[in-house]
Scaffold this active site. Structure first.
Site, PDB file in Angstrom:
ATOM      1  N   GLU A 226     -30.857   3.271  -0.429  1.00  0.00           N
ATOM      2  CA  GLU A 226     -30.000   4.321   0.370  1.00  0.00           C
ATOM      3  C   GLU A 226     -29.367   5.342  -0.240  1.00  0.00           C
ATOM      4  OE1 GLU A 226     -27.391   1.775   2.657  1.00  0.00           O
ATOM      5  OE2 GLU A 226     -28.836   0.218   2.370  1.00  0.00           O
ATOM      6  N   GLU A 337     -23.385   5.916  10.104  1.00  0.00           N
ATOM      7  CA  GLU A 337     -22.755   4.604  10.091  1.00  0.00           C
ATOM      8  C   GLU A 337     -21.392   4.481   9.696  1.00  0.00           C
ATOM      9  OE1 GLU A 337     -23.092   0.257   7.496  1.00  0.00           O
ATOM     10  OE2 GLU A 337     -24.661   1.838   7.360  1.00  0.00           O
TER      11      GLU A 337
END
Length: 422
Positions: A226, A337
């Site tokens: 990520e 997120e």
């Protein structure tokens, strides 16, 4: 009379005994607490010594960070037993085909002004053969739930688009607004990500915008790489927007971490520091700033490389760190997120992206543009069959589109708690 005196003395003896026991218990608890605090301090200090390597030079950033310039061969990656004799690869064997052609097509919006940099650059730069590492402070580690968990995400924070069970999706308290592709073998992903500084309601919450390179199932063996930007008061001790990376090979259980907070990622670049503040950030109805991130698998060596912008190849994750990603990825995700800890039993007001819903568009809502994947021939190409996913679209939402300049893009985000998101 003598009997009463005896009883009275006996009572006082019992009282004295009880008092003595209470004092002993208090002192024991107090001693145990002191011992525990002393052990914790020792444990924290050992961890800091492991993370903070001897610096060739140190630079004080305007935001309070200290950036240590560490000799490239002394970086935390080489604490890994499998990397003891690793020969650093100073450049990838191949870049994805189409990378530099695409840069010509993808003109920056006219509203964009100066290029993005990192705050610490104001006060100096690291010499050649060193890498910049954000120094970890004692307070950073103490904010974590434990020394062992410092620098790690909580289990099950990946958005799972195909899940029909909302309880399963929301179990971790994490919420998402993403675009994704699946059903093929992927060897990398790229995106240009709009940078903001979202408001965070609780210190234990965060907000981020990133891409995910995923391998395996969504079970205990999930592999993930990520990269993006995040605001995380818990991790960094402030509300600054920071560049970050993450990796795990077992769904965040025992492997992987943010940035360089464990051994794994090998950095080769002397100009960009993982976890350091990004400057400037976008402003509502004003200048917009974005960063480009590319992660791809070198077809020859098999390592996963990361590039920041057009000029900075940052380093790589060695392929042996992973099981599924040792071969290829099975899903790519792009998006936002947040952590929703439901303070006061209500949805958090932590913002995602700019804190505005996607329909507000450029200059107001946050975006990803020129999203691409790398195929098995090492070509950058437009993703096919893009899906979108969000747990609660009244809190955070996502809208996709495509055009000539921006290729495949989407706007995303939202304010969290609002009249339609209680």
């Amino acid at each position: 009379m003598g009997g009463e005196a005896y009883v009275s003395r006996a009572r006082w003896t019992w009282k004295a005994l009880i008092l003595a026991l209470c004092l002993w218990g208090f002192n024991s608890v107090s001693s145990a607490a002191r011992l525990s605090a002393s052990r914790q301090k020792l444990e924290v200090q050992k961890h800091l010594n492991r993370l903070n390597k001897p610096a060739v030079k140190s630079i004080k950033s305007p935001d309070g960070d200290v950036i240590d310039c560490i000799h490239i061969s002394h970086q935390p990656a080489f604490d890994h037993p499998y990397l003891k004799d690793h020969k650093i690869q100073m450049r990838p064997t191949y870049h994805p085909e189409g990378l530099f052609d695409e840069n010509k097509v993808s003109e920056k919006p006219k509203e964009r002004s100066n290029p993005i940099t990192q705050l610490w650059h104001v006060n100096g730069k690291c010499p050649e053969d060193t890498i910049p590492v954000r120094r970890t402070k004692e307070d950073d580690v103490l904010r974590a739930s434990s020394v062992k968990r410092y620098g790690r995400k909580k289990h099950r924070t990946i958005p799972k688009p195909r899940s029909a069970d909302p309880d399963l999706v929301n179990e971790s308290g994490h919420q998402h607004a993403i675009a994704y592709v699946e059903g093929d073998k992927y060897y990398g992903a790229r995106a240009t990500i709009n940078v903001w500084e979202p408001k965070i309601q609780q210190p234990n919450e965060f907000s981020l915008s990133q891409l995910w390179i995923l391998g395996g199932s969504f079970g205990e063996d999930l592999n993930s790489i990520e990269a993006g930007w995040q605001v995380s008061p818990d991790l960094y001790g402030d509300n600054n927007t920071r560049l970050f990376t993450y990796w795990t090979s077992d769904a965040y259980q025992a492997t992987g971490c943010y940035n360089l907070l464990c051994s794994g990622f090998i950095q080769i670049n002397s100009e960009i520091a993982m976890g350091a503040s990004i400057s400037p950030v976008s402003a509502f109805r004003s200048s917009q700033y974005d960063i480009s991130i590319l992660v791809w698998k070198d077809p020859k060596e098999g390592h996963w490389w990361m590039q920041f912008g057009n000029d900075y190849v940052l380093g790589y994750w060695p392929s042996f760190l992973f099981s599924y990603l040792a071969e290829s990825a099975s899903m790519i995700e792009w998006g936002g997120e947040v952590v929703n800890s439901e303070p006061d039993s209500q949805h958090t007001s932590t913002q995602m992206g700019s804190g505005r819903f996607p329909e507000e568009g450029f200059g107001k809502a946050s975006y990803f543009r020129n999203i691409q994947v790398v195929d098995d021939s090492n070509n950058l190409k437009a993703p096919k069959g893009i899906g979108t996913f969000t747990e609660q679209s009244n809190c955070y939402d996502v809208q996709t589109g495509s055009n000539g300049d921006w290729g495949h893009y989407f706007y995303f985000g939202g304010p969290g708690r609002n009249p339609n998101c209680p």
